[in-house]
Design a protein around this motif. Structure first.
Motif, PDB file in Angstrom:
ATOM      1  N   ILE A 196       0.841  -1.201   0.000  1.00  0.00           N
ATOM      2  CA  ILE A 196       0.000   0.000   0.000  1.00  0.00           C
ATOM      3  C   ILE A 196       0.876   1.251   0.000  1.00  0.00           C
ATOM      4  O   ILE A 196       0.618   2.199  -0.740  1.00  0.00           O
ATOM      5  N   ALA A 197       1.931   1.247   0.812  1.00  0.00           N
ATOM      6  CA  ALA A 197       2.842   2.395   0.846  1.00  0.00           C
ATOM      7  C   ALA A 197       3.568   2.545  -0.485  1.00  0.00           C
ATOM      8  O   ALA A 197       3.810   3.660  -0.952  1.00  0.00           O
ATOM      9  N   GLU A 198       3.902   1.428  -1.111  1.00  0.00           N
ATOM     10  CA  GLU A 198       4.568   1.470  -2.418  1.00  0.00           C
ATOM     11  C   GLU A 198       3.653   2.097  -3.471  1.00  0.00           C
ATOM     12  O   GLU A 198       4.083   2.942  -4.265  1.00  0.00           O
ATOM     13  N   TYR A 199       2.384   1.711  -3.478  1.00  0.00           N
ATOM     14  CA  TYR A 199       1.422   2.307  -4.419  1.00  0.00           C
ATOM     15  C   TYR A 199       1.182   3.786  -4.101  1.00  0.00           C
ATOM     16  O   TYR A 199       1.070   4.608  -5.020  1.00  0.00           O
ATOM     17  N   ALA A 200       1.125   4.120  -2.826  1.00  0.00           N
ATOM     18  CA  ALA A 200       0.947   5.530  -2.441  1.00  0.00           C
ATOM     19  C   ALA A 200       2.149   6.364  -2.883  1.00  0.00           C
ATOM     20  O   ALA A 200       1.989   7.487  -3.366  1.00  0.00           O
ATOM     21  N   PHE A 201       3.344   5.805  -2.749  1.00  0.00           N
ATOM     22  CA  PHE A 201       4.550   6.494  -3.211  1.00  0.00           C
ATOM     23  C   PHE A 201       4.490   6.705  -4.725  1.00  0.00           C
ATOM     24  O   PHE A 201       4.815   7.793  -5.226  1.00  0.00           O
ATOM     25  N   SER A 202       4.061   5.694  -5.463  1.00  0.00           N
ATOM     26  CA  SER A 202       3.949   5.820  -6.915  1.00  0.00           C
ATOM     27  C   SER A 202       2.909   6.864  -7.303  1.00  0.00           C
ATOM     28  O   SER A 202       3.109   7.634  -8.247  1.00  0.00           O
TER      29      SER A 202
ATOM     30  N   GLY B 225       3.538  10.209  -9.259  1.00  0.00           N
ATOM     31  CA  GLY B 225       2.717  10.490 -10.435  1.00  0.00           C
ATOM     32  C   GLY B 225       2.160  11.897 -10.395  1.00  0.00           C
ATOM     33  O   GLY B 225       2.087  12.578 -11.418  1.00  0.00           O
ATOM     34  N   ALA B 226       1.799  12.367  -9.202  1.00  0.00           N
ATOM     35  CA  ALA B 226       1.321  13.744  -9.056  1.00  0.00           C
ATOM     36  C   ALA B 226       2.462  14.739  -9.271  1.00  0.00           C
ATOM     37  O   ALA B 226       2.272  15.784  -9.894  1.00  0.00           O
ATOM     38  N   VAL B 227       3.652  14.412  -8.791  1.00  0.00           N
ATOM     39  CA  VAL B 227       4.809  15.279  -9.031  1.00  0.00           C
ATOM     40  C   VAL B 227       5.105  15.352 -10.525  1.00  0.00           C
ATOM     41  O   VAL B 227       5.478  16.399 -11.040  1.00  0.00           O
ATOM     42  N   TYR B 228       4.888  14.243 -11.228  1.00  0.00           N
ATOM     43  CA  TYR B 228       5.157  14.187 -12.670  1.00  0.00           C
ATOM     44  C   TYR B 228       4.208  15.073 -13.476  1.00  0.00           C
ATOM     45  O   TYR B 228       4.400  15.227 -14.670  1.00  0.00           O
ATOM     46  N   LEU B 229       3.191  15.650 -12.842  1.00  0.00           N
ATOM     47  CA  LEU B 229       2.403  16.679 -13.524  1.00  0.00           C
ATOM     48  C   LEU B 229       3.282  17.888 -13.841  1.00  0.00           C
ATOM     49  O   LEU B 229       3.018  18.632 -14.786  1.00  0.00           O
ATOM     50  N   PHE B 230       4.322  18.092 -13.031  1.00  0.00           N
ATOM     51  CA  PHE B 230       5.141  19.288 -13.137  1.00  0.00           C
ATOM     52  C   PHE B 230       6.559  19.021 -13.614  1.00  0.00           C
ATOM     53  O   PHE B 230       7.109  19.794 -14.379  1.00  0.00           O
ATOM     54  N   THR B 231       7.176  17.955 -13.144  1.00  0.00           N
ATOM     55  CA  THR B 231       8.566  17.670 -13.502  1.00  0.00           C
ATOM     56  C   THR B 231       8.848  16.188 -13.314  1.00  0.00           C
ATOM     57  O   THR B 231       8.130  15.482 -12.612  1.00  0.00           O
TER      58      THR B 231
END
Length: 149
Positions: A38-44, A48-54
């Motif tokens: 669950i933590a691994e998926y949350a990290f991904s 993924g949200a950071v990848y909206l920007f960089t």
């Protein structure tokens, strides 16, 4: 786009986050939080949200193709958003003084940034190579090639 289609923009951002999170899980296999699924998926999802920007690395690896895929995807998204904004803008919006500058500012600075990044990686980025147990980092300063062990 967020002005013209706020709900579609939220949906597109959500899809982008999910696709990038899947990319991280499938191709990058991060070891951070790998003891807990669950933590691994949350990290991904967070990345993924950071990848909206960089794009940031989740694992140490060769980056040329990863950067190329990520930045090509973002360039296509920017071009698509600019084209949709141009097609669906109302006449009142088209006649404003900021319509064309904003349309151009969605793509031109992005392309200039990509060109600067390519020039940096081709000519100024240090290169590391293994020599036995040593890692040698070489970089070019002016006309001289310097190495650090």
């Amino acid at each position: 786009m967020a002005y013209l289609f706020p709900y579609w923009t939220i949906l597109a951002c959500g899809i982008h986050i999910l696709v990038m999170a899947a990319w991280i899980q499938i191709f990058e296999h991060p070891t951070f939080c790998s003891h807990n699924r669950i933590a691994e998926y949350a990290f991904s999802l967070a990345l993924g949200a950071v990848y909206l920007f960089t794009y940031i690395l989740s694992v140490e690896a060769r980056t040329r193709y990863r950067y190329a895929i990520y930045y090509t995807t973002c360039l296509l998204q920017n071009i698509t958003c600019g084209a949709l904004w141009f097609v669906y803008a109302t006449n009142d919006l088209i006649n404003t003084v900021y319509f064309l500058p904003l349309l151009l500012l969605t793509v031109i600075p992005y392309v200039i940034g990509l060109i600067i990044m390519v020039v940096y990686y081709l000519f100024f980025h240090p290169r590391a190579r293994k020599c036995g147990r040593d890692i040698i980092v070489s970089f070019k300063a002016g006309d001289q090639l310097s190495e650090i062990r």
